[in-house]
Design an enzyme around this catalytic site. Structure first.
Site, PDB file in Angstrom:
ATOM      1  N   GLU A 259       0.878  -1.172   0.000  1.00  0.00           N
ATOM      2  CA  GLU A 259       0.000   0.000   0.000  1.00  0.00           C
ATOM      3  C   GLU A 259       0.912   1.217   0.000  1.00  0.00           C
ATOM      4  O   GLU A 259       1.464   1.603   1.031  1.00  0.00           O
ATOM      5  CB  GLU A 259      -0.911   0.006   1.224  1.00  0.00           C
ATOM      6  CG  GLU A 259      -1.887  -1.154   1.293  1.00  0.00           C
ATOM      7  CD  GLU A 259      -2.995  -1.078   0.264  1.00  0.00           C
ATOM      8  OE1 GLU A 259      -3.087  -0.054  -0.456  1.00  0.00           O
ATOM      9  OE2 GLU A 259      -3.767  -2.038   0.167  1.00  0.00           O
ATOM     10  N   CYS A 293      -2.821   8.809   3.016  1.00  0.00           N
ATOM     11  CA  CYS A 293      -2.516   8.284   1.686  1.00  0.00           C
ATOM     12  C   CYS A 293      -3.647   8.605   0.715  1.00  0.00           C
ATOM     13  O   CYS A 293      -3.437   8.653  -0.501  1.00  0.00           O
ATOM     14  CB  CYS A 293      -2.245   6.787   1.743  1.00  0.00           C
ATOM     15  SG  CYS A 293      -3.511   5.846   2.599  1.00  0.00           S
TER      16      CYS A 293
END
Length: 505
Positions: A259, A293
């Site tokens: 990720e 993010c």
């Protein structure tokens, strides 16, 4: 140094069950809070021998844990969720200290942990395989799923406990053991989360070695990445980190779940509800001081509404209260450290050199009050086009504003970056919404209509494409990443027909 902050942290750690004797200023790792910039406590790093022993113990525990019925494994996660509910505020205090989040966001992160526990409990009774019709009479063809072994989790500072829990709750119910290397920037909340899980394991009478934490800097993570006993590495961080992790794990034929960076955008169409879009954009772009993010970093507005919407956006930004996240009414806390501030300043300079105009924000504030902390005004920058700076993720609250004339141009701008995590469109045009969600639309792992890029729910798989890494965590069928699949054929016919009609003896 004894301050009100350090006292509240000690109290929260103690409530979670952390051994306070670990807090020694003479130790290897120095904890620091971005709220004030002050150094807090020293912690012992796990040395190379300790990491090796930890992995060995996790590997040994796996051999018995995998045989525990999955619903019983779910009991551990259920108990963890109960303890998280009981100590939600305590753990949120630690998250706030580590990451500089407002209490609302810190408690929201702990709620994510509770939510994934609930999902994983149900998943423990739904680790489904499937049965397929065999072409041979008297045969059964099926797939079964089995745990991998030791799962190594490497997490980032910005969600210091939530992403760890996404991986750990599912990995445990799937029958794996876990070794966690938290960010060296967020060790206090990691200790709290680990202590609560250890209590859950003990309360359920299971082996304490099914979960471990190792403390350290880059070298500790590298030890997990390179160890062949670690079957899966789940790593959250920058794209640069992913470029290093992926080939090293692949070289030993291990598995990885990445990720990585996001450079998330929203398209605002002429038909959009501008008040709705405004609320969605401001939170996604300025929330958590731009350190998610999924933070919105690019805004692609139709030229017919660009001036009106940008003015509304600037006005909204000027109402944002910036300051100590413990204070009532504060919406934007600090950047994590000086490096993040320097990165923001560098990006703004580069954007201006590429023809951009800073419409508001970008300045450091509260420097006199907190000289060792880095509070900044979220910035809005109008750009003439999508430049190298715009295509690069800067982990700070900078929103680049671009305009478009037709929908195809908007989609091209949207997809023309290396990253592919989260995306959004604000529109009342159903055709535009459907195209955005189609294969010719957003190329991201997350695509939203009339909500921002931040704020994913646990029920949906989380992750992205391209340089975001391709991994999926939390909901949907993300549990499969923590298991291996076996295809099984059972012959009960008494004969031995070969597939495809092959004749041998």
């Amino acid at each position: 140094m004894t301050t009100a902050l350090s006292t509240s942290i000690r109290s929260a750690l103690d409530a979670c069950g952390v051994d306070l004797s670990l807090l020694d200023s003479a130790q290897d790792l120095q904890t620091r809070t971005p709220i004030t910039g002050e150094k807090l406590f020293g912690l012992p790093a796990t040395d190379a021998d300790g990491i090796d022993e930890t992995i060995s113990r996790a590997e040994a525990a796996f051999r018995t844990w995998r045989d525990v019925p999955a619903p019983e494994r779910g009991h551990v996660v259920r108990r963890w969720g109960e303890l998280l509910r009981e100590h939600k505020r305590d753990l949120a205090v630690l998250v706030q200290s580590d990451a500089g989040k407002t209490m609302s966001e810190a408690e929201g992160e702990v709620q994510e942990m509770i939510d994934i526990c609930e999902l994983a409990i149900g998943q423990s009774r739904m680790l489904y395989g499937q049965t397929m019709p065999s072409e041979r009479p008297g045969h059964r063809l099926m797939e079964t799923w089995h745990p991998l072994g030791v799962v190594g989790v490497i997490s980032a500072f910005n969600f210091p406990v939530a992403v760890f829990s996404w991986n750990t709750a599912l990995a445990l119910v799937c029958g794996n053991t876990v070794v966690w290397k938290p960010s060296e920037l967020s060790l206090l909340s990691a200790l709290g989360a680990h202590a609560l899980l250890a209590r859950a394991v003990a309360d359920c009478g299971q082996d304490a070695d099914i979960h471990h934490i190792i403390l350290g800097e880059r070298e500790a993570g590298e030890a997990l990445v390179d160890d062949p006993r670690v079957a899966l590495i789940s790593a959250t961080g920058s794209t640069r980190m992913g470029h290093e992790v992926a080939p090293r794990v692949a070289a030993r034929f291990g598995r990885y779940l990445l990720e990585l960076g996001g450079n998330n955008a929203a398209i605002v169409a002429p038909s959009a509800d501008l008040d709705l879009a405004l609320r969605g954009v401001v939170f996604a772009a300025a929330g958590t001081a731009g350190q998610r993010c999924t933070t919105m970093r690019r805004l692609i507005i139709h030229e017919s509404i660009a001036e009106e919407f940008t003015e509304k956006l600037i006005a909204a930004y000027r109402t944002l209260q910036i300051g100590d996240p413990r204070d009532e009414g504060v919406l934007v806390g600090p950047l994590i450290h000086s490096g993040a501030y320097e990165g923001m300043r560098s990006a703004l300079t580069s954007a201006q050199e590429e023809g951009g105009t800073v419409l508001c924000g970008g300045a450091r504030v509260l420097e006199d009050e907190h000289p060792d902390a880095y509070y900044v005004e979220p910035a809005i920058v109008r750009m003439p086009g999508q430049s190298a700076t715009v295509k690069t993720e800067t982990f700070a609250p900078i929103l680049y504003v671009l305009t478009y004339r037709d929908f195809d141009e908007a989609l091209a701008l949207h997809n023309d970056v290396p990253q592919g995590l989260s995306s959004a469109i604000f529109t009342s045009d159903q055709a535009e919404a459907e195209i955005f969600l189609s294969s010719r639309g957003s190329d991201c792992g997350i695509a939203n209509v009339n909500i921002g890029t931040s704020g994913a729910e646990i029920g949906g798989a989380f992750g992205g494409e391209k340089e975001t890494g391709g991994g999926r965590e939390s909901g949907s069928d993300a549990w499969k990443a923590y298991m291996r699949r076996a295809t099984n054929t059972v012959n009960y016919s008494g004969e031995l027909p070969l597939a495809q009609g092959v004749k041998f003896l």
